[in-house]
Design a protein around this motif. Structure first.
Motif, short mmCIF file in Angstrom:
data_model
loop_
_atom_site.label_atom_id
_atom_site.label_comp_id
_atom_site.label_asym_id
_atom_site.label_seq_id
_atom_site.Cartn_x
_atom_site.Cartn_y
_atom_site.Cartn_z
N LEU A 14 -45.41 -20.15 -14.18
CA LEU A 14 -46.51 -19.47 -14.88
C LEU A 14 -47.20 -18.40 -14.04
CD1 LEU A 14 -48.10 -22.60 -16.55
CD2 LEU A 14 -46.82 -20.78 -17.70
N LYS A 15 -47.20 -18.55 -12.72
CA LYS A 15 -47.94 -17.64 -11.85
C LYS A 15 -47.07 -17.12 -10.71
CE LYS A 15 -51.93 -17.31 -12.00
NZ LYS A 15 -52.67 -16.22 -12.57
N VAL A 23 -53.06 -16.59 -17.51
CA VAL A 23 -51.89 -17.24 -18.10
C VAL A 23 -52.21 -17.40 -19.58
CG1 VAL A 23 -50.46 -19.31 -18.17
CG2 VAL A 23 -51.29 -18.47 -15.99
N GLN A 27 -47.44 -18.18 -22.82
CA GLN A 27 -46.70 -18.48 -21.59
C GLN A 27 -46.66 -19.99 -21.35
OE1 GLN A 27 -49.22 -15.77 -19.27
NE2 GLN A 27 -47.33 -14.91 -18.41
N TYR A 31 -43.34 -22.42 -21.26
CA TYR A 31 -43.04 -23.34 -20.15
C TYR A 31 -42.70 -24.73 -20.69
CZ TYR A 31 -43.57 -26.36 -16.12
OH TYR A 31 -43.35 -27.31 -15.15
#
Length: 71
Positions: A14-15, A23, A27, A31
């Motif tokens: 995510l990052k 986020v 997203q 995931y």
């Protein structure tokens, strides 16, 4: 919910850019849908407190996007 996933595990996806502070819900749903095969995430807009309480009462995990807009 019985998953052995750490914040660091999710952050790797995510990052990837630590300077990016946002986020999005999309997203996070991506995931879950890609890495947690027995769960499915969906993004909804326009809910209210009653609907949130109904989801929680029925054991449905909920993530809420929160923002800060300094004027």
């Amino acid at each position: 919910y019985g998953r052995d996933i750490t914040q660091a595990d999710a952050a790797a996806y995510l990052k990837p850019n630590l300077q990016d502070r946002n986020v999005s819900p999309w997203q996070m749903a991506d995931y879950v849908n890609e890495f947690i095969p027995d769960m499915q995430a969906r993004v909804f807009l326009g809910g209210d407190l009653a609907l949130l309480k109904q989801f929680i009462a029925n054991g449905i995990p909920v993530i809420i996007e929160q923002g800060y807009d300094p004027r």
